[in-house]
Design an enzyme around this catalytic site. Structure first.
Site, PDB file in Angstrom:
ATOM      1  N   ALA A  18       1.733  15.977  42.170  1.00 26.70           N
ATOM      2  CA  ALA A  18       1.771  17.222  42.948  1.00 26.70           C
ATOM      3  C   ALA A  18       1.947  18.440  42.062  1.00 26.70           C
ATOM      4  O   ALA A  18       1.291  19.475  42.265  1.00 26.70           O
ATOM      5  CB  ALA A  18       2.898  17.156  43.979  1.00 26.70           C
ATOM      6  N   THR A  46       4.036  10.878  43.181  1.00 22.20           N
ATOM      7  CA  THR A  46       3.638  11.659  44.363  1.00 22.20           C
ATOM      8  C   THR A  46       2.955  10.768  45.394  1.00 22.20           C
ATOM      9  O   THR A  46       3.279  10.814  46.587  1.00 22.20           O
ATOM     10  CB  THR A  46       2.694  12.811  43.957  1.00 22.20           C
ATOM     11  OG1 THR A  46       3.409  13.746  43.155  1.00 22.20           O
ATOM     12  CG2 THR A  46       2.148  13.516  45.187  1.00 22.20           C
ATOM     13  N   GLU A 124      16.696  14.067  57.204  1.00 25.34           N
ATOM     14  CA  GLU A 124      17.086  13.049  56.235  1.00 25.34           C
ATOM     15  C   GLU A 124      18.516  13.308  55.770  1.00 25.34           C
ATOM     16  O   GLU A 124      19.114  14.352  56.081  1.00 25.34           O
ATOM     17  CB  GLU A 124      16.109  13.035  55.053  1.00 25.34           C
ATOM     18  CG  GLU A 124      14.702  12.620  55.467  1.00 25.34           C
ATOM     19  CD  GLU A 124      13.725  12.550  54.313  1.00 25.34           C
ATOM     20  OE1 GLU A 124      14.094  12.966  53.198  1.00 25.34           O
ATOM     21  OE2 GLU A 124      12.599  12.077  54.504  1.00 25.34           O
ATOM     22  N   HIS A 246      17.859   5.206  44.582  1.00 21.09           N
ATOM     23  CA  HIS A 246      17.551   5.209  46.007  1.00 21.09           C
ATOM     24  C   HIS A 246      18.256   4.017  46.649  1.00 21.09           C
ATOM     25  O   HIS A 246      18.178   2.897  46.142  1.00 21.09           O
ATOM     26  CB  HIS A 246      16.043   5.117  46.251  1.00 21.09           C
ATOM     27  CG  HIS A 246      15.661   5.526  47.635  1.00 21.09           C
ATOM     28  ND1 HIS A 246      15.903   4.734  48.727  1.00 21.09           N
ATOM     29  CD2 HIS A 246      15.074   6.653  48.108  1.00 21.09           C
ATOM     30  CE1 HIS A 246      15.479   5.352  49.817  1.00 21.09           C
ATOM     31  NE2 HIS A 246      14.965   6.517  49.468  1.00 21.09           N
ATOM     32  N   HIS A 353      15.441   5.761  41.041  1.00 16.00           N
ATOM     33  CA  HIS A 353      14.439   6.444  41.859  1.00 16.00           C
ATOM     34  C   HIS A 353      14.034   7.815  41.338  1.00 16.00           C
ATOM     35  O   HIS A 353      12.861   8.178  41.384  1.00 16.00           O
ATOM     36  CB  HIS A 353      14.983   6.588  43.285  1.00 16.00           C
ATOM     37  CG  HIS A 353      14.071   7.286  44.234  1.00 16.00           C
ATOM     38  ND1 HIS A 353      12.810   6.806  44.542  1.00 16.00           N
ATOM     39  CD2 HIS A 353      14.213   8.430  44.949  1.00 16.00           C
ATOM     40  CE1 HIS A 353      12.230   7.623  45.406  1.00 16.00           C
ATOM     41  NE2 HIS A 353      13.050   8.630  45.662  1.00 16.00           N
ATOM     42  N   SER A 393      12.140  17.151  46.290  1.00 13.08           N
ATOM     43  CA  SER A 393      11.425  16.818  45.045  1.00 13.08           C
ATOM     44  C   SER A 393       9.990  17.335  45.050  1.00 13.08           C
ATOM     45  O   SER A 393       9.570  18.065  44.146  1.00 13.08           O
ATOM     46  CB  SER A 393      11.450  15.313  44.793  1.00 13.08           C
ATOM     47  OG  SER A 393      11.026  14.609  45.944  1.00 13.08           O
TER      48      SER A 393
END
Length: 537
Positions: A18, A46, A124, A246, A353, A393
């Site tokens: 990205a 991404t 989230e 993560h 992660h 992110s």
């Protein structure tokens, strides 16, 4: 001997996720861009991002709230100016993505016409509002494919796939005045030949370094290449001790690297022990929606306490059609492993992660070296602090790629084209006949990083890790000096360098904060500062 190959451009972008694609597309209207991709164009973090991108779109939400949530997740180490800048520029970045053709999910309407419907926003962990724009549970794929299709079609963007960047070329290395980047040496994996790229500006958008750990949610390309190259070229790095684990990766022998988005918990999934009981309310009042560092440590603690190989993520109490509609990719993927998430709990373990630290930059992505930019996960901007808030992110990639593009555009006409640079010299090296050395060192590095520099650390573990790292660095440097380069050798060389930086940063922080937990220093200091490492000149 093979013919020397030299490429020339205005801007060299190393990395095709990205951040790299956004930068290339913004600059290509007025300049020539070479975009370097280590593997296939889409094979980056991404593409595999599931959850979404945080941005204030709901009228009841505010930029101040997004800033506050980011600061809280960052545990006192975020740069508030950078956080505010990112949140303020989020909506414009998202509108650009939408104009590019990324189709984010919208709310259902009575007549089925969604053309004017508001975007469906999910929530989230760590967020106080629903502010996550998403494309089902495959947001990264939608962003990646949309942007790469445009890049491939653009006449001013030359894409070089299956090329490893080896090292940056700077005026200082060439014994010329100043300290400016003028290009990079790159390895053509198909031709097995080192080539040269010269450019007025170079941008590193190579992602993070989670492949330094034995268990990771990241694709194979996440080997810290940009961080290691920038460090060797003379850039400072910061906060490398903050590696985000993560909490929920699928635990299955055949499901290597498969991450289960935090949006599952945002939509009501529970974390459970093998006996079916929940445990997160015992660790944090936010329960499953606590920040990732808290959730990952809780899972790690419960697994060790119970001697369990995994714990479980359960959304089966929600209606099956709701689960399938919101998480079609995960539902289908888990079915391939014999798990029906509409009826069964999902076995999960934490995995490395995200790299919250990286190459130090300013608000434009500019590093310590003139003309060298770092954007996305490779960079340390001050946005994430001691822990990254979910779905910030991809947002960082977009916001800072646009900022870097504006800065480069304003300087482009003032910078002369770099002169000739020396070609890569491999006259003194030979082909390796001991690839087993690389494989052995690779395994050793990732294993001791997981055991000694993982979710919970101690001084003794860090000291052991640093000693092993030093021995590996010596072996790898000898190997690198005597044999021709290969993909595995280049990645291993970079990973062992990044491992050293992570360990050194972790040893300097005499407290536990965010993603860094040292059992010898469980308390927090009153005035925390970023951990900054300066390379020797």
């Amino acid at each position: 001997m093979k013919q020397a190959v030299e490429h020339q451009s205005d801007i060299l972008v190393i990395g095709s996720g990205a951040a790299g694609l956004t930068l290339a597309l913004h600059l290509a209207e007025k300049s020539k861009v070479i975009l370097l991709s280590k593997g296939p164009l889409a094979e980056g973090s991404t593409y595999y991002a599931q959850g979404g991108i945080a941005s204030v779109f709901d009228e009841s939400d505010t930029i101040e709230s997004h800033v506050s949530d980011t600061l809280i997740a960052g545990a006192g180490l975020c740069d508030k100016e950078v956080v505010t800048y990112t949140a303020e520029n989020a909506k414009a970045s998202m509108k650009w993505l939408i104009e590019c053709g990324v189709a984010f999910d919208k709310e259902e309407t009575a007549d089925g016409d969604q053309s004017n419907a508001p975007y469906h926003l999910t929530r989230e962990g760590g967020h106080s509002h629903r502010r996550i724009l998403h494309s089902a549970d495959a947001t990264g794929k939608a962003v990646q494919t949309t942007l790469q299709d445009q890049a491939l079609a653009h006449p001013n963007i030359q894409v070089l796939e299956r090329y490893n960047a080896i090292d940056l070329i700077t005026t200082r290395k060439l014994n010329r005045p100043g300290n400016r980047v003028v290009g990079a040496y790159v390895w053509n994996r198909d031709a097995e030949h080192v080539e040269t790229v010269t450019a007025k500006f170079v941008a590193i958008a190579t992602g993070g370094s989670s492949k330094v750990y034995q268990y990771t949610s990241n694709p194979d390309i996440a080997s810290g290449d940009g961080i290691a190259m920038a460090w060797r070229a003379g850039c400072r790095v910061a906060n490398m001790e903050f590696n985000q684990f993560h909490p929920t990766c699928l635990y299955h022998a055949d499901a290597r690297n498969y991450l289960l988005t935090e949006a599952l918990r945002g939509e009501g999934a529970y974390l459970k022990r093998p006996d079916g009981t929940r445990f997160m309310p015992e660790f944090d009042e936010r329960a499953e929606l606590a920040p990732r560092d808290i959730v990952a440590r809780a899972i790690d603690y419960e697994m060790k306490r119970l001697g369990a190989d995994c714990l479980y993520l359960d959304i089966s109490h929600k209606p099956a059609d709701f689960v399938i509609k919101h998480f079609p990719t995960i539902h289908q993927r888990c079915l391939e492993f014999g798990i029906d998430i509409t009826t069964d709990p999902i076995p999960v373990v934490p995995a490395a992660h995200y790299t919250c630290g990286g190459v130090m930059t300013d608000l434009h992505g500019q590093t310590d070296i003139n003309g060298l930019y770092a954007i996305g996960e490779v960079a340390y901007t001050g946005l994430h602090g001691a822990n990254r808030l979910a779905s910030n992110s991809l947002l960082e990639c977009l916001v800072f790629a646009r900022a870097a593009a504006q800065d480069i555009e304003s300087l482009l006409s003032k910078i002369p084209t770099p002169g000739q640079v020396p070609h890569w010299d491999e006259s003194q090296v030979s082909n390796s006949d001991e690839e087993v050395v690389i494989a052995h060192n690779w395994h050793e590095l990732r294993l001791f990083m997981w055991d000694y520099v993982g979710i919970v650390r101690t001084d003794k573990r860090l000291e052991r890790a640093l000693r092993r790292c030093a021995m590996l660095q010596q072996e790898i440097q000898e190997y690198y000096s005597n044999f021709r380069v290969s993909n595995n050798l280049l990645e291993l060389r970079n990973l062992v360098q990044v491992a050293e930086l992570i360990i050194r940063c972790a040893m300097e922080r005499k407290e536990s904060r965010g993603l860094h937990y040292n059992a010898d220093y469980p308390e927090q200091l009153d005035n925390p500062q970023p951990t900054i490492l300066q390379p020797e000149r």
